[in-house]
Design an enzyme around this catalytic site. Structure first.
Site, PDB file in Angstrom:
ATOM      1  N   GLY A  12      38.861  36.106  46.930  1.00  0.00           N
ATOM      2  CA  GLY A  12      38.028  37.050  47.665  1.00  0.00           C
ATOM      3  C   GLY A  12      36.547  36.749  47.520  1.00  0.00           C
ATOM      4  N   SER A  39      40.836  38.535  42.047  1.00  0.00           N
ATOM      5  CA  SER A  39      40.757  39.042  40.684  1.00  0.00           C
ATOM      6  C   SER A  39      39.306  39.350  40.341  1.00  0.00           C
ATOM      7  CB  SER A  39      41.303  37.973  39.735  1.00  0.00           C
ATOM      8  OG  SER A  39      40.848  38.215  38.438  1.00  0.00           O
ATOM      9  N   VAL A  47      26.789  32.178  44.793  1.00  0.00           N
ATOM     10  CA  VAL A  47      25.610  31.561  45.394  1.00  0.00           C
ATOM     11  C   VAL A  47      26.027  31.100  46.790  1.00  0.00           C
ATOM     12  CG1 VAL A  47      24.215  30.828  43.433  1.00  0.00           C
ATOM     13  CG2 VAL A  47      26.163  29.455  44.114  1.00  0.00           C
ATOM     14  N   ALA A  50      21.908  30.212  52.023  1.00  0.00           N
ATOM     15  CA  ALA A  50      21.285  29.691  53.244  1.00  0.00           C
ATOM     16  C   ALA A  50      22.403  29.270  54.186  1.00  0.00           C
ATOM     17  CB  ALA A  50      20.400  28.500  52.913  1.00  0.00           C
ATOM     18  N   LYS A  78      16.083  32.358  59.278  1.00  0.00           N
ATOM     19  CA  LYS A  78      15.890  30.951  58.907  1.00  0.00           C
ATOM     20  C   LYS A  78      15.777  30.118  60.186  1.00  0.00           C
ATOM     21  CE  LYS A  78      18.303  27.099  56.741  1.00  0.00           C
ATOM     22  NZ  LYS A  78      19.521  26.627  56.059  1.00  0.00           N
ATOM     23  N   PRO A  96      14.494  21.399  61.956  1.00  0.00           N
ATOM     24  CA  PRO A  96      14.526  22.692  62.658  1.00  0.00           C
ATOM     25  C   PRO A  96      15.865  22.976  63.341  1.00  0.00           C
ATOM     26  CG  PRO A  96      13.648  21.027  64.116  1.00  0.00           C
ATOM     27  CD  PRO A  96      14.068  20.305  62.846  1.00  0.00           C
ATOM     28  N   LEU A 333      35.407  26.360  48.674  1.00  0.00           N
ATOM     29  CA  LEU A 333      35.314  25.436  47.544  1.00  0.00           C
ATOM     30  C   LEU A 333      36.684  24.878  47.155  1.00  0.00           C
ATOM     31  CD1 LEU A 333      32.778  27.589  45.498  1.00  0.00           C
ATOM     32  CD2 LEU A 333      32.276  25.625  46.959  1.00  0.00           C
ATOM     33  N   ILE A 346      29.299  27.328  54.078  1.00  0.00           N
ATOM     34  CA  ILE A 346      29.822  28.496  54.794  1.00  0.00           C
ATOM     35  C   ILE A 346      30.204  28.086  56.220  1.00  0.00           C
ATOM     36  CG2 ILE A 346      29.185  30.768  55.708  1.00  0.00           C
ATOM     37  CD1 ILE A 346      27.684  31.272  53.074  1.00  0.00           C
ATOM     38  N   GLY A 434      31.902  18.292  65.192  1.00  0.00           N
ATOM     39  CA  GLY A 434      31.130  18.078  63.973  1.00  0.00           C
ATOM     40  C   GLY A 434      29.670  18.430  64.136  1.00  0.00           C
TER      41      GLY A 434
HETATM   42  C1  LIG Z   1      25.127  25.596  43.573  1.00  0.00           C
HETATM   43  C2  LIG Z   1      25.717  26.043  44.874  1.00  0.00           C
HETATM   44  C3  LIG Z   1      24.869  26.411  45.930  1.00  0.00           C
HETATM   45  C4  LIG Z   1      25.414  26.762  47.174  1.00  0.00           C
HETATM   46  N1  LIG Z   1      24.579  27.073  48.203  1.00  0.00           N
HETATM   47  C5  LIG Z   1      25.115  27.295  49.437  1.00  0.00           C
HETATM   48  C6  LIG Z   1      24.296  27.541  50.565  1.00  0.00           C
HETATM   49  O1  LIG Z   1      23.071  27.629  50.466  1.00  0.00           O
HETATM   50  N2  LIG Z   1      24.880  27.719  51.756  1.00  0.00           N
HETATM   51  C7  LIG Z   1      26.239  27.668  51.913  1.00  0.00           C
HETATM   52  O2  LIG Z   1      26.719  27.782  53.041  1.00  0.00           O
HETATM   53  N3  LIG Z   1      27.036  27.494  50.858  1.00  0.00           N
HETATM   54  C8  LIG Z   1      26.510  27.290  49.629  1.00  0.00           C
HETATM   55  N4  LIG Z   1      27.334  27.092  48.565  1.00  0.00           N
HETATM   56  C9  LIG Z   1      28.757  27.196  48.732  1.00  0.00           C
HETATM   57  C10 LIG Z   1      29.177  28.628  48.755  1.00  0.00           C
HETATM   58  O3  LIG Z   1      28.785  29.277  47.569  1.00  0.00           O
HETATM   59  C11 LIG Z   1      30.681  28.684  48.859  1.00  0.00           C
HETATM   60  O4  LIG Z   1      31.111  27.826  49.859  1.00  0.00           O
HETATM   61  C12 LIG Z   1      31.105  30.040  49.248  1.00  0.00           C
HETATM   62  O5  LIG Z   1      30.581  30.970  48.370  1.00  0.00           O
HETATM   63  C13 LIG Z   1      32.598  30.123  49.266  1.00  0.00           C
HETATM   64  O6  LIG Z   1      33.080  30.178  47.971  1.00  0.00           O
HETATM   65  P1  LIG Z   1      34.619  30.435  47.827  1.00  0.00           P
HETATM   66  O7  LIG Z   1      34.934  31.740  48.459  1.00  0.00           O
HETATM   67  O8  LIG Z   1      35.334  29.241  48.308  1.00  0.00           O
HETATM   68  O9  LIG Z   1      34.867  30.473  46.243  1.00  0.00           O
HETATM   69  P2  LIG Z   1      34.536  31.594  45.139  1.00  0.00           P
HETATM   70  O10 LIG Z   1      33.303  32.344  45.441  1.00  0.00           O
HETATM   71  O11 LIG Z   1      34.621  30.888  43.826  1.00  0.00           O
HETATM   72  O12 LIG Z   1      35.743  32.611  45.239  1.00  0.00           O
HETATM   73  C14 LIG Z   1      36.998  32.331  44.646  1.00  0.00           C
HETATM   74  C15 LIG Z   1      37.873  33.548  44.665  1.00  0.00           C
HETATM   75  O13 LIG Z   1      39.142  33.216  44.142  1.00  0.00           O
HETATM   76  C16 LIG Z   1      39.532  34.170  43.200  1.00  0.00           C
HETATM   77  N5  LIG Z   1      40.398  33.559  42.199  1.00  0.00           N
HETATM   78  C17 LIG Z   1      40.231  32.394  41.552  1.00  0.00           C
HETATM   79  N6  LIG Z   1      41.235  32.201  40.672  1.00  0.00           N
HETATM   80  C18 LIG Z   1      42.049  33.277  40.773  1.00  0.00           C
HETATM   81  C19 LIG Z   1      43.245  33.689  40.120  1.00  0.00           C
HETATM   82  N7  LIG Z   1      43.810  32.950  39.149  1.00  0.00           N
HETATM   83  N8  LIG Z   1      43.789  34.853  40.480  1.00  0.00           N
HETATM   84  C20 LIG Z   1      43.244  35.631  41.450  1.00  0.00           C
HETATM   85  N9  LIG Z   1      42.117  35.298  42.102  1.00  0.00           N
HETATM   86  C21 LIG Z   1      41.525  34.141  41.755  1.00  0.00           C
HETATM   87  C22 LIG Z   1      38.215  34.641  42.584  1.00  0.00           C
HETATM   88  O14 LIG Z   1      38.344  35.890  41.944  1.00  0.00           O
HETATM   89  C23 LIG Z   1      37.340  34.700  43.829  1.00  0.00           C
HETATM   90  O15 LIG Z   1      37.572  35.936  44.481  1.00  0.00           O
HETATM   91  C24 LIG Z   1      26.808  26.774  47.316  1.00  0.00           C
HETATM   92  C25 LIG Z   1      27.652  26.465  46.251  1.00  0.00           C
HETATM   93  C26 LIG Z   1      27.115  26.089  45.031  1.00  0.00           C
HETATM   94  C27 LIG Z   1      28.038  25.739  43.906  1.00  0.00           C
END
Ligand SMILES: Cc1cc2nc3c(=O)[nH]c(=O)nc-3n(C[C@H](O)[C@H](O)[C@H](O)COP(=O)(O)OP(=O)(O)OC[C@H]3O[C@@H](n4cnc5c(N)ncnc54)[C@H](O)[C@@H]3O)c2cc1C
Length: 501
Positions: A12, A39, A47, A50, A78, A96, A333, A346, A434
């Site tokens: 989530g 969880s 994070v 942008a 932005k 831009p 991720l 994103i 793309g």
């Molecule tokens: C340093 C950094 C900078 C970034 N900057 C940007 C940016 O500027 N622009 C952009 O577009 N993107 C950026 N990103 C990427 C962006 O943060 C992610 O793509 C976005 O937040 C999506 O994350 P996610 O939902 O895939 O993972 P997460 O936010 O890690 O969510 C994972 C989810 O899985 C759940 N989960 C994990 N294991 C379990 C388990 N065992 N049981 C139940 N639930 C579980 C967690 O609770 C959580 O809800 C950045 C990433 C990093 C690392």
């Protein structure tokens, strides 16, 4: 739940709730049951502040109200990304969300600019782009929709609090029938015969079974990576940064309608102004700087007081070999990560969601043509972004060990050919699938100091004095138009002021 197709989203974070919201908006609840398991104990990356203009398309696709969304996420506007000290130290340029001029006859504006630039009669390329001129004066307006006015020739994206965005989408999706299941997943059950994922088991012992699983579990990649064993294709030889530290700071007076990326000894630093604070981070190669030194550099280069201690994040550049394997699709991720230099993560989530909706199976038996196409288009998306990011790295002064290494790497063939063709006569091929159209490549090529040896021959016909006249007129029109635009801070205060957190 009878004959309904059972879709289970694991995770989530931004990815999970974006996917859930899109399912809520577009899938028929009479045919689909959609659950999201997350969880609170584990939390999210949080994070990712942008974005790209496509995010507006996504929000429009859901039917979100822009003002409400911006207030709920402390968002600002932005118009592009400023690159400071990239290319040569002391340089700065903006990539831009808009074009440079308009085609004249057969050739694009850029080709004419090269011609005049080589003749020494052109202003810098960036003076011919309305969103850049406007952004550098900290001004913002919405595109005015009049195709004859330079104030229509741009798109915009948002800076936002990613945690608040996920929370906002959660409320929105739950109100539209998405079922949220709280719990830590401790095991993934597979079907002994097909190898498909059958269910996830929670710490409570409860099981959540499904027909199709969307893995949004973050860097853990619980389903696709861990349970199904789909490995990461490692791209760290091209993109060696493997760590980041993030820290919020108090909002400064310099409320820019653009993201800033400043090149540093072992990587680069981002600065993202939101309404209630500024997001900052240092993305670096841990082989080139210690965590302590990276934290000290980050804290020494903030525009405002730090509001917390820096938080360390580790990653590896790359993507899973297949984003869709068996009955599991990874997004966010869990599917891969490319450093946030061009704010693309994103966007990649959004693309995965759109392709999934298009290729959604009709039943539990998945036609192999569906994952094949999904993986093809996602590979294209990742490859294009990878090449674009590498371009920023290779064209720099080799003024520290990291920069000596990256400016000497073997490039992917796709990028090497592109650079050669650009150097020749400024050729940039447009493509259908793309990210990053010709204006983006032109901005980064020129910004990084790569200028073509000659212009496209199609730009030869216009007499030189007429060309100079046209260029001067465009620059003046843009400068005049920019002067009519309100400040970014005033625009936000009027349009979408967020409540104090
Ligand atoms: C340093 C950094 C900078 C970034 N900057 C940007 C940016 O500027 N622009 C952009 O577009 N993107 C950026 N990103 C990427 C962006 O943060 C992610 O793509 C976005 O937040 C999506 O994350 P996610 O939902 O895939 O993972 P997460 O936010 O890690 O969510 C994972 C989810 O899985 C759940 N989960 C994990 N294991 C379990 C388990 N065992 N049981 C139940 N639930 C579980 C967690 O609770 C959580 O809800 C950045 C990433 C990093 C690392």
């Amino acid at each position: 739940m009878g004959d309904k197709f059972d879709l289970v989203i694991v995770g989530g974070g931004t990815a999970g709730w974006m996917c859930a919201a899109a399912c809520a908006a577009k899938l028929d609840p009479a045919r689909f049951r959609v659950r999201l398991v997350e969880s609170e104990e584990i939390g999210t990356v949080g994070v990712g502040e942008a974005t790209l203009p496509q995010m507006k398309d996504f929000n429009d696709f859901l039917g979100l109200d822009e003002v409400e969304f911006m207030k709920a996420t402390q968002a600002s506007f932005k118009l592009g990304i400023e690159f400071v000290n990239w290319g040569r130290r002391g340089d700065r340029y903006i990539h831009p969300f808009g074009t440079f001029g308009r085609p004249i006859g057969e050739a694009d504006f850029f080709s004419y600019w090269i011609r005049a630039h080589r003749a020494g009669t052109a202003a810098p390329l960036f003076d011919y782009c309305f969103p850049i001129v406007t952004a550098l004066q900290n001004r913002f307006m919405l595109p005015n929709g009049d195709g004859n006015d330079v104030r229509s020739a741009f798109a915009y994206a948002y800076h936002l609090d990613a945690f608040l965005y996920a929370r906002y989408l959660r409320a929105w999706a739950e109100a539209r029938g998405i079922e949220r299941v709280e719990g830590r997943i401790v095991a993934v059950e597979k079907d002994g015969e097909s190898g498909d994922i059958a269910a996830v088991t929670l710490a409570s012992g409860a099981q959540v079974a499904g027909d199709l699983f969307v893995d949004c579990s973050g860097f853990r990649s619980l389903l696709l990576g861990t349970a199904l064993g789909v490995e990461l294709e490692d791209w760290s030889h091209w993109l060696p940064c493997d760590s980041a530290q993030a820290v919020p700071s108090a909002r400064s007076d310099d409320f820019t309608p653009y993201t800033r990326s400043t090149r540093r000894k072992a990587g680069w630093q981002w600065c993202i102004p939101l309404q209630h604070r500024t997001g900052n981070g240092y993305v670096y190669s841990s082989a080139d700087i210690s965590d302590d030194e990276a934290a000290a550099t980050l804290l020494a280069n903030l525009d405002g007081e730090p509001l917390a201690d820096p938080r360390v994040l580790r990653f590896k550049a790359g993507k899973r070999h297949q984003a869709w394997a068996k009955n599991c699709i990874a997004m966010g991720l869990a599917g891969g990560f490319l450093e946030p230099l061009e704010s693309t993560s994103i966007y990649l989530v959004q693309m995965a969601i759109m392709h999934l909706l298009t290729l959604m199976p009709d039943g539990a038996a998945i036609d192999p043509a569906l994952p094949a196409e999904f993986n093809r288009v996602m590979d294209v998306e990742y490859d294009r972004i990878r090449d674009f990011l590498i371009l920023h790295y290779v064209a720099n002064e080799a003024d520290a060990p990291l920069w000596q290494r990256v400016t000497a790497i073997d490039l992917p063939d796709t990028l090497a050919g592109k650079i050669d063709r650009f150097r020749h006569r400024g050729h940039v091929q447009a493509y259908r699938d793309g990210l990053f159209g010709p204006p983006s490549w032109q901005a980064v090529f020129v910004g990084q100091g790569i200028v073509p040896r000659a212009a496209d021959r199609l730009a030869d016909a216009l007499p030189a004095d007429l060309l100079d006249e046209r260029l001067a007129k465009l620059a003046a029109t843009i400068a005049d138009a920019a002067a009519t635009v309100p400040s970014h801070a005033d625009f936000i205060a009027r349009y979408c002021p967020a409540p104090a957190p």
